[in-house]
Design a protein around this motif. Structure first.
Motif, PDB file in Angstrom:
ATOM      1  N   GLU A  34       0.845  -1.192   0.000  1.00 48.31           N
ATOM      2  CA  GLU A  34       0.000   0.000   0.000  1.00 48.31           C
ATOM      3  C   GLU A  34       0.881   1.243   0.000  1.00 48.31           C
ATOM      4  O   GLU A  34       1.809   1.338   0.813  1.00 48.31           O
ATOM      5  N   VAL A  35       0.583   2.179  -0.924  1.00 47.25           N
ATOM      6  CA  VAL A  35       1.380   3.415  -0.984  1.00 47.25           C
ATOM      7  C   VAL A  35       0.544   4.669  -0.710  1.00 47.25           C
ATOM      8  O   VAL A  35       1.094   5.725  -0.418  1.00 47.25           O
ATOM      9  N   LEU A  36      -0.770   4.589  -0.828  1.00 42.48           N
ATOM     10  CA  LEU A  36      -1.635   5.689  -0.371  1.00 42.48           C
ATOM     11  C   LEU A  36      -2.437   5.159   0.808  1.00 42.48           C
ATOM     12  O   LEU A  36      -3.188   4.193   0.678  1.00 42.48           O
ATOM     13  N   HIS A  37      -2.266   5.804   1.954  1.00 42.21           N
ATOM     14  CA  HIS A  37      -2.804   5.259   3.200  1.00 42.21           C
ATOM     15  C   HIS A  37      -4.025   6.023   3.694  1.00 42.21           C
ATOM     16  O   HIS A  37      -4.078   6.440   4.847  1.00 42.21           O
ATOM     17  N   GLY A  38      -4.973   6.271   2.792  1.00 38.57           N
ATOM     18  CA  GLY A  38      -6.187   6.951   3.227  1.00 38.57           C
ATOM     19  C   GLY A  38      -6.056   8.459   3.070  1.00 38.57           C
ATOM     20  O   GLY A  38      -6.047   9.192   4.052  1.00 38.57           O
ATOM     21  N   ILE A  39      -5.958   8.914   1.804  1.00 40.72           N
ATOM     22  CA  ILE A  39      -5.776  10.360   1.582  1.00 40.72           C
ATOM     23  C   ILE A  39      -7.083  11.004   1.128  1.00 40.72           C
ATOM     24  O   ILE A  39      -7.870  10.403   0.395  1.00 40.72           O
ATOM     25  N   THR A  40      -7.296  12.226   1.572  1.00 41.44           N
ATOM     26  CA  THR A  40      -8.447  13.010   1.145  1.00 41.44           C
ATOM     27  C   THR A  40      -7.914  14.266   0.466  1.00 41.44           C
ATOM     28  O   THR A  40      -7.155  15.029   1.070  1.00 41.44           O
ATOM     29  N   VAL A  41      -8.265  14.408  -0.826  1.00 39.10           N
ATOM     30  CA  VAL A  41      -7.813  15.552  -1.625  1.00 39.10           C
ATOM     31  C   VAL A  41      -9.014  16.055  -2.407  1.00 39.10           C
ATOM     32  O   VAL A  41      -9.724  15.261  -3.022  1.00 39.10           O
ATOM     33  N   GLU A  42      -9.233  17.358  -2.360  1.00 37.20           N
ATOM     34  CA  GLU A  42     -10.342  17.938  -3.120  1.00 37.20           C
ATOM     35  C   GLU A  42      -9.828  19.008  -4.082  1.00 37.20           C
ATOM     36  O   GLU A  42      -8.961  19.800  -3.711  1.00 37.20           O
ATOM     37  N   VAL A  43     -10.370  19.007  -5.285  1.00 35.79           N
ATOM     38  CA  VAL A  43     -10.103  20.086  -6.234  1.00 35.79           C
ATOM     39  C   VAL A  43     -11.408  20.866  -6.409  1.00 35.79           C
ATOM     40  O   VAL A  43     -12.334  20.398  -7.075  1.00 35.79           O
ATOM     41  N   PRO A  44     -11.496  22.061  -5.783  1.00 38.81           N
ATOM     42  CA  PRO A  44     -12.704  22.872  -5.971  1.00 38.81           C
ATOM     43  C   PRO A  44     -12.839  23.290  -7.436  1.00 38.81           C
ATOM     44  O   PRO A  44     -11.829  23.559  -8.108  1.00 38.81           O
ATOM     45  N   THR A  45     -14.055  23.325  -7.910  1.00 39.95           N
ATOM     46  CA  THR A  45     -14.314  23.660  -9.313  1.00 39.95           C
ATOM     47  C   THR A  45     -13.719  25.025  -9.670  1.00 39.95           C
ATOM     48  O   THR A  45     -13.906  25.992  -8.938  1.00 39.95           O
ATOM     49  N   GLY A  46     -12.967  25.046 -10.778  1.00 41.65           N
ATOM     50  CA  GLY A  46     -12.400  26.296 -11.281  1.00 41.65           C
ATOM     51  C   GLY A  46     -11.149  26.759 -10.564  1.00 41.65           C
ATOM     52  O   GLY A  46     -10.663  27.858 -10.819  1.00 41.65           O
ATOM     53  N   SER A  47     -10.599  25.933  -9.685  1.00 36.74           N
ATOM     54  CA  SER A  47      -9.415  26.355  -8.931  1.00 36.74           C
ATOM     55  C   SER A  47      -8.153  25.640  -9.421  1.00 36.74           C
ATOM     56  O   SER A  47      -8.220  24.676 -10.174  1.00 36.74           O
ATOM     57  N   VAL A  48      -7.012  26.159  -8.960  1.00 41.39           N
ATOM     58  CA  VAL A  48      -5.734  25.486  -9.177  1.00 41.39           C
ATOM     59  C   VAL A  48      -5.285  24.926  -7.827  1.00 41.39           C
ATOM     60  O   VAL A  48      -5.161  25.663  -6.848  1.00 41.39           O
ATOM     61  N   VAL A  49      -5.093  23.634  -7.781  1.00 45.64           N
ATOM     62  CA  VAL A  49      -4.616  22.987  -6.558  1.00 45.64           C
ATOM     63  C   VAL A  49      -3.207  22.462  -6.804  1.00 45.64           C
ATOM     64  O   VAL A  49      -2.963  21.771  -7.804  1.00 45.64           O
ATOM     65  N   ALA A  50      -2.290  22.812  -5.920  1.00 44.64           N
ATOM     66  CA  ALA A  50      -0.918  22.304  -6.005  1.00 44.64           C
ATOM     67  C   ALA A  50      -0.782  21.112  -5.067  1.00 44.64           C
ATOM     68  O   ALA A  50      -1.099  21.212  -3.884  1.00 44.64           O
ATOM     69  N   LEU A  51      -0.340  19.995  -5.625  1.00 41.17           N
ATOM     70  CA  LEU A  51      -0.091  18.795  -4.822  1.00 41.17           C
ATOM     71  C   LEU A  51       1.420  18.640  -4.710  1.00 41.17           C
ATOM     72  O   LEU A  51       2.105  18.415  -5.706  1.00 41.17           O
ATOM     73  N   LEU A  52       1.921  18.847  -3.491  1.00 41.06           N
ATOM     74  CA  LEU A  52       3.362  18.948  -3.278  1.00 41.06           C
ATOM     75  C   LEU A  52       3.863  17.815  -2.402  1.00 41.06           C
ATOM     76  O   LEU A  52       3.104  17.254  -1.603  1.00 41.06           O
ATOM     77  N   GLY A  53       5.136  17.535  -2.524  1.00 46.30           N
ATOM     78  CA  GLY A  53       5.726  16.541  -1.632  1.00 46.30           C
ATOM     79  C   GLY A  53       6.989  15.972  -2.239  1.00 46.30           C
ATOM     80  O   GLY A  53       7.206  16.059  -3.447  1.00 46.30           O
TER      81      GLY A  53
END
Ligand SMILES: Nc1ncnc2c1ncn2[C@@H]1O[C@H](COP(=O)(O)OP(=O)(O)O)[C@@H](O)[C@H]1O
Ligand SMILES: [Mg+2]
Length: 250
Positions: A34-53
């Motif tokens: 398992e490499v994703l251990h229960g993640i919650t990520v939302e992209v609000p409509t019309g927005s720019v979301v940066a996923l960093l790490g």
């Protein structure tokens, strides 16, 4: 046309659909690991979301799940408020979920024009994809007969984005857009990202390092070790948290 396609709103957003992509407590595994251990990520409509790490955090896996390329082993994927857990990549692509993979995915031995004509199984006429791309990126029009593999990294990223946008996406996911590019080129590409978002396309951008993307991001999500460490307004992300995350501190 599938049921899903008809229920996903057109680009520009739908006020009744505040979140275009949501991963809810998602788990994903490669084989038994398992490499994703229960993640919650939302992209609000019309927005720019940066996923960093940092490298290995699970960013690319997150995009793979969100685009239907990889099944979840727990949790749920929602597009436009609808549960699409288990729906495959082809159907999600038809519904407007579009990805530009790490390394851009252009065909080096084809010309710019040919690359644009190779795009998509989403039903947008191919010549239209090319025309839209040339209008947005005049540089690609100038170089229409050049082999993609002989262009600069920045121009290839432009081509990859142009090809993706030609499919009229509802959400665009870009994996490591800035990889290997000079800072000046990266800021030009991010200006395009901001313009794309202003037209109503929601954008999820994955980057290993934060600085380049935070100027255009509305929200940020910081991941490490397959978990979300922090999420919130991009402007609230502080350097201490990033340093701790990247250096693997407490
Ligand atoms: N195809 C694969 N097979 C097995 N493990 C993988 C595969 N791809 C990625 N991983 C592992 O999953 C974890 C997350 O990887 P990835 O999502 O690529 O991270 P990132 O994009 O943040 O660098 C890492 O530990 C990586 O080694
Ligand atoms: Mg990656």
């Amino acid at each position: 046309m599938s049921d899903l396609v008809t229920t996903v709103p057109a680009p520009g957003g739908d006020p009744d659909v505040p979140v275009i992509v949501a991963l809810r407590d998602v788990r994903a595994a490669y084989g038994a690991i398992e490499v994703l251990h229960g993640i919650t990520v939302e992209v609000p409509t019309g927005s720019v979301v940066a996923l960093l790490g940092p490298n290995g955090a699970g960013k690319t896996t997150t995009i793979s799940v969100a685009s239907g390329l990889m099944p979840v082993s727990g949790g749920a994927l929602e597009i436009a408020g609808r549960d699409v857990t288990g729906v495959g990549a082809t159907e999600l692509a038809r519904a407007g979920v579009c990805t530009v993979p790490e390394g851009r995915g252009v065909f080096p031995n084809l010309t710019v024009s040919e690359n644009l004509l190779m795009a998509s199984y989403t039903g947008v006429p191919r010549a239209e994809i090319r025309d839209v791309a040339f209008a947005r990126f005049p540089r690609l029009a100038e170089r229409r007969n050049q082999l993609a593999g002989t262009m600069s990294g920045g121009e290839q990223q432009m081509l990859a984005m142009a090809r993706a946008l030609g499919t009229d996406p509802v959400v665009l996911m870009l994996d490591e857009l800035s990889m290997g590019l000079a800072p000046k080129i990266v800021s030009q590409l991010y200006e395009q990202v901001a313009a794309i978002a202003a037209e109503g396309v929601s954008v999820l951008v994955v980057e290993q390092f934060a600085r380049s993307v935070l100027g255009v991001a509305d929200h940020a999500v910081v991941m490490a070790h397959g978990t979300v460490q922090w999420s919130g307004p991009a402007g609230d992300l502080d350097d201490d948290l990033l340093t701790t995350t990247y250096l693997g501190g407490p």
